[in-house]
Design a protein around this motif. Structure first.
Motif, PDB file in Angstrom:
ATOM      1  N   LEU A  70       6.181 -19.958   0.315  1.00  0.00           N
ATOM      2  CA  LEU A  70       7.133 -19.953  -0.800  1.00  0.00           C
ATOM      3  C   LEU A  70       6.620 -19.169  -1.997  1.00  0.00           C
ATOM      4  CD1 LEU A  70       9.728 -21.053  -2.215  1.00  0.00           C
ATOM      5  CD2 LEU A  70       8.330 -22.972  -2.950  1.00  0.00           C
ATOM      6  N   GLU A  71       5.402 -19.445  -2.406  1.00  0.00           N
ATOM      7  CA  GLU A  71       4.888 -18.901  -3.658  1.00  0.00           C
ATOM      8  C   GLU A  71       4.297 -17.496  -3.533  1.00  0.00           C
ATOM      9  OE1 GLU A  71       4.807 -20.192  -6.850  1.00  0.00           O
ATOM     10  OE2 GLU A  71       6.118 -21.772  -6.126  1.00  0.00           O
ATOM     11  N   LEU A  72       3.709 -17.196  -2.398  1.00  0.00           N
ATOM     12  CA  LEU A  72       3.048 -15.900  -2.213  1.00  0.00           C
ATOM     13  C   LEU A  72       3.627 -15.197  -0.984  1.00  0.00           C
ATOM     14  CD1 LEU A  72      -0.592 -17.137  -2.808  1.00  0.00           C
ATOM     15  CD2 LEU A  72       0.807 -15.856  -4.419  1.00  0.00           C
ATOM     16  N   PRO A  73       4.860 -14.711  -1.071  1.00  0.00           N
ATOM     17  CA  PRO A  73       5.487 -14.130   0.123  1.00  0.00           C
ATOM     18  C   PRO A  73       4.781 -12.882   0.643  1.00  0.00           C
ATOM     19  CG  PRO A  73       6.853 -13.769  -1.817  1.00  0.00           C
ATOM     20  CD  PRO A  73       5.731 -14.660  -2.239  1.00  0.00           C
ATOM     21  N   LEU A  74       4.047 -12.175  -0.201  1.00  0.00           N
ATOM     22  CA  LEU A  74       3.341 -10.978   0.237  1.00  0.00           C
ATOM     23  C   LEU A  74       1.969 -11.288   0.843  1.00  0.00           C
ATOM     24  CD1 LEU A  74       4.178  -8.605  -2.742  1.00  0.00           C
ATOM     25  CD2 LEU A  74       5.308  -8.763  -0.524  1.00  0.00           C
ATOM     26  N   TRP A  75       1.501 -12.522   0.700  1.00  0.00           N
ATOM     27  CA  TRP A  75       0.193 -12.914   1.215  1.00  0.00           C
ATOM     28  C   TRP A  75       0.366 -13.610   2.559  1.00  0.00           C
ATOM     29  CZ3 TRP A  75      -4.581 -12.475  -1.479  1.00  0.00           C
ATOM     30  CH2 TRP A  75      -4.468 -11.900  -2.751  1.00  0.00           C
ATOM     31  N   GLN A  76      -0.652 -13.461   3.406  1.00  0.00           N
ATOM     32  CA  GLN A  76      -0.641 -14.095   4.716  1.00  0.00           C
ATOM     33  C   GLN A  76      -2.013 -14.692   4.984  1.00  0.00           C
ATOM     34  OE1 GLN A  76       0.248 -10.779   7.196  1.00  0.00           O
ATOM     35  NE2 GLN A  76       2.435 -10.870   6.804  1.00  0.00           N
ATOM     36  N   SER A  92      -4.788 -12.859   2.655  1.00  0.00           N
ATOM     37  CA  SER A  92      -4.827 -11.413   2.463  1.00  0.00           C
ATOM     38  C   SER A  92      -3.429 -10.871   2.261  1.00  0.00           C
ATOM     39  CB  SER A  92      -5.463 -10.765   3.695  1.00  0.00           C
ATOM     40  OG  SER A  92      -5.348  -9.367   3.631  1.00  0.00           O
ATOM     41  N   ARG A  93      -3.356  -9.774   1.538  1.00  0.00           N
ATOM     42  CA  ARG A  93      -2.081  -9.072   1.398  1.00  0.00           C
ATOM     43  C   ARG A  93      -1.923  -8.017   2.481  1.00  0.00           C
ATOM     44  NH1 ARG A  93      -0.155  -7.956  -4.578  1.00  0.00           N
ATOM     45  NH2 ARG A  93       1.556  -7.257  -3.324  1.00  0.00           N
ATOM     46  N   GLU A  94      -3.012  -7.513   2.992  1.00  0.00           N
ATOM     47  CA  GLU A  94      -3.003  -6.463   4.007  1.00  0.00           C
ATOM     48  C   GLU A  94      -3.716  -6.956   5.249  1.00  0.00           C
ATOM     49  OE1 GLU A  94      -1.393  -3.629   3.621  1.00  0.00           O
ATOM     50  OE2 GLU A  94      -0.869  -4.031   1.548  1.00  0.00           O
ATOM     51  N   ARG A  95      -3.075  -7.765   6.027  1.00  0.00           N
ATOM     52  CA  ARG A  95      -3.718  -8.373   7.187  1.00  0.00           C
ATOM     53  C   ARG A  95      -4.022  -7.371   8.283  1.00  0.00           C
ATOM     54  NH1 ARG A  95      -0.752 -13.171  10.115  1.00  0.00           N
ATOM     55  NH2 ARG A  95      -0.018 -11.509  11.430  1.00  0.00           N
ATOM     56  N   GLU A  96      -3.314  -6.272   8.342  1.00  0.00           N
ATOM     57  CA  GLU A  96      -3.504  -5.289   9.403  1.00  0.00           C
ATOM     58  C   GLU A  96      -4.702  -4.377   9.153  1.00  0.00           C
ATOM     59  OE1 GLU A  96      -1.782  -5.707  12.116  1.00  0.00           O
ATOM     60  OE2 GLU A  96      -0.698  -7.304  11.099  1.00  0.00           O
ATOM     61  N   LEU A  97      -5.224  -4.363   7.944  1.00  0.00           N
ATOM     62  CA  LEU A  97      -6.406  -3.555   7.644  1.00  0.00           C
ATOM     63  C   LEU A  97      -7.644  -4.178   8.284  1.00  0.00           C
ATOM     64  CD1 LEU A  97      -6.059  -2.666   3.854  1.00  0.00           C
ATOM     65  CD2 LEU A  97      -5.862  -1.122   5.777  1.00  0.00           C
ATOM     66  N   PRO A  98      -8.649  -3.364   8.579  1.00  0.00           N
ATOM     67  CA  PRO A  98      -9.912  -3.954   9.027  1.00  0.00           C
ATOM     68  C   PRO A  98     -10.486  -4.866   7.941  1.00  0.00           C
ATOM     69  CG  PRO A  98      -9.927  -1.565   9.305  1.00  0.00           C
ATOM     70  CD  PRO A  98      -8.682  -1.916   8.566  1.00  0.00           C
ATOM     71  N   GLU A  99     -11.215  -5.870   8.362  1.00  0.00           N
ATOM     72  CA  GLU A  99     -11.703  -6.869   7.414  1.00  0.00           C
ATOM     73  C   GLU A  99     -12.591  -6.263   6.331  1.00  0.00           C
ATOM     74  OE1 GLU A  99     -13.830 -11.205   7.582  1.00  0.00           O
ATOM     75  OE2 GLU A  99     -12.873 -10.403   9.363  1.00  0.00           O
ATOM     76  N   TRP A 100     -13.344  -5.227   6.669  1.00  0.00           N
ATOM     77  CA  TRP A 100     -14.246  -4.634   5.694  1.00  0.00           C
ATOM     78  C   TRP A 100     -13.508  -3.811   4.656  1.00  0.00           C
ATOM     79  CZ3 TRP A 100     -14.590   0.715   5.665  1.00  0.00           C
ATOM     80  CH2 TRP A 100     -14.084   1.373   6.779  1.00  0.00           C
ATOM     81  N   LEU A 101     -12.244  -3.446   4.907  1.00  0.00           N
ATOM     82  CA  LEU A 101     -11.441  -2.723   3.920  1.00  0.00           C
ATOM     83  C   LEU A 101     -10.549  -3.632   3.090  1.00  0.00           C
ATOM     84  CD1 LEU A 101     -10.186   0.435   5.827  1.00  0.00           C
ATOM     85  CD2 LEU A 101     -11.715   0.366   3.878  1.00  0.00           C
ATOM     86  N   ASP A 102     -10.324  -4.823   3.572  1.00  0.00           N
ATOM     87  CA  ASP A 102      -9.382  -5.732   2.944  1.00  0.00           C
ATOM     88  C   ASP A 102     -10.043  -6.524   1.824  1.00  0.00           C
ATOM     89  OD1 ASP A 102      -7.063  -7.136   2.490  1.00  0.00           O
ATOM     90  OD2 ASP A 102      -7.528  -8.642   3.997  1.00  0.00           O
ATOM     91  N   VAL A 121      -4.689 -21.445  -4.546  1.00  0.00           N
ATOM     92  CA  VAL A 121      -4.822 -21.463  -6.010  1.00  0.00           C
ATOM     93  C   VAL A 121      -5.540 -20.199  -6.493  1.00  0.00           C
ATOM     94  CG1 VAL A 121      -5.965 -22.666  -7.919  1.00  0.00           C
ATOM     95  CG2 VAL A 121      -4.673 -23.956  -6.240  1.00  0.00           C
ATOM     96  N   GLU A 122      -6.557 -19.764  -5.765  1.00  0.00           N
ATOM     97  CA  GLU A 122      -7.271 -18.551  -6.166  1.00  0.00           C
ATOM     98  C   GLU A 122      -6.372 -17.320  -6.015  1.00  0.00           C
ATOM     99  OE1 GLU A 122     -10.326 -16.389  -7.756  1.00  0.00           O
ATOM    100  OE2 GLU A 122     -10.104 -18.555  -7.635  1.00  0.00           O
ATOM    101  N   ALA A 123      -5.578 -17.252  -4.952  1.00  0.00           N
ATOM    102  CA  ALA A 123      -4.656 -16.127  -4.782  1.00  0.00           C
ATOM    103  C   ALA A 123      -3.571 -16.149  -5.858  1.00  0.00           C
ATOM    104  CB  ALA A 123      -4.024 -16.174  -3.394  1.00  0.00           C
ATOM    105  N   GLN A 124      -3.124 -17.330  -6.249  1.00  0.00           N
ATOM    106  CA  GLN A 124      -2.151 -17.440  -7.346  1.00  0.00           C
ATOM    107  C   GLN A 124      -2.752 -16.904  -8.639  1.00  0.00           C
ATOM    108  OE1 GLN A 124       0.967 -17.622  -6.863  1.00  0.00           O
ATOM    109  NE2 GLN A 124       1.606 -19.666  -7.459  1.00  0.00           N
TER     110      GLN A 124
END
Length: 158
Positions: A70-76, A92-102, A121-124
Motif C-alpha cells: 500500500l505505502e511503497l508501491p514502487l518498492w518490492q 528494493s526499488r530495482e529488484r531486477e538489478l544485480p545485488e551489487w548495483l542495487d 520504516v527505513e524505506a519510508q
C-alpha cells in the motif's frame, strides 16, 4: 486500535522496532500512525480494509507485507532470509538489478514481522519527500567573482 496519531521521529520508531520482542497491536498501530501516509486513503479502501483485517487477526507478517504494497508501491521485497537466529529483510526499488548495483534497504531481527517492519520504516524514511527545493540555492558573493576571471591556457601542445 489507534490508527492516527501525532508523528514522531522515524529514528525513534526504528529503535522501538529493534528493541521489541514481538509485534503487538499497539506497535502495529504506532507504525501505521507514524510511518504511513496513504493508509487512510479513500482510493484504496480494499487494501486498507485488508490491512485492518490482518491486524485484527494478528497476522503480523502478512500485515507488514500489505503495508509495503500500500505505502511503497514502487518498492518490492528483494530478499527474506533466515541465518543464525535472525531474519534478514531487504527492500528494493530495482529488484531486477544485480545485488551489487542495487541500493536496497536492509533490516534484521529475530522476529520476521519486525524485520519486515524495520525495513518498511527505513524505506519510508528514505522515500519521504524532502522539504528541500528541487534546485539547490548557491549563495553568490559578488566580491569574489574577480578571482575567477583569470585566463589560462588549457591546450595540450605535446
Amino acid at each position: 486500535m489507534r490508527l492516527l496519531k501525532a508523528r514522531r521521529s522515524p529514528v525513534e520508531l526504528s529503535s522501538r522496532l529493534r528493541t521489541a520482542h514481538a509485534v503487538t497491536a499497539e506497535l502495529m498501530s504506532d507504525v501505521i500512525g507514524e510511518a504511513c501516509r496513504r493508509f487512510p486513503s479513500m482510493g484504496q479502501t480494499a487494501k486498507t480494509a485488508r490491512i485492518a483485517r490482518l491486524t485484527a487477526a494478528e497476522a503480523w507478517t502478512d500485515a507488514a507485507l500489505a503495508l509495503i504494497d500500500l505505502e511503497l508501491p514502487l518498492w518490492q521485497v528483494r530478499r527474506i532470509a533466515y541465518d543464525e537466529g535472525e531474519w534478514y529483510c531487504a527492500l528494493s526499488r530495482e529488484r531486477e538489478l544485480p545485488e551489487w548495483l542495487d541500493r536496497s534497504i536492509e533490516s534484521r531481527h529475530a522476529d520476521l514481522a519486525l524485520a519486515i517492519l524495520g525495513a518498511f520504516v527505513e524505506a519510508q524514511r528514505v522515500a519521504a519527500p524532502s522539504s528541500r527545493p528541487s534546485v539547490p540555492i548557491v549563495a553568490r558573493d559578488v566580491r569574489d567573482v574577480s578571482r575567477f576571471d583569470v585566463p589560462f591556457c588549457c591546450d595540450n601542445f605535446a
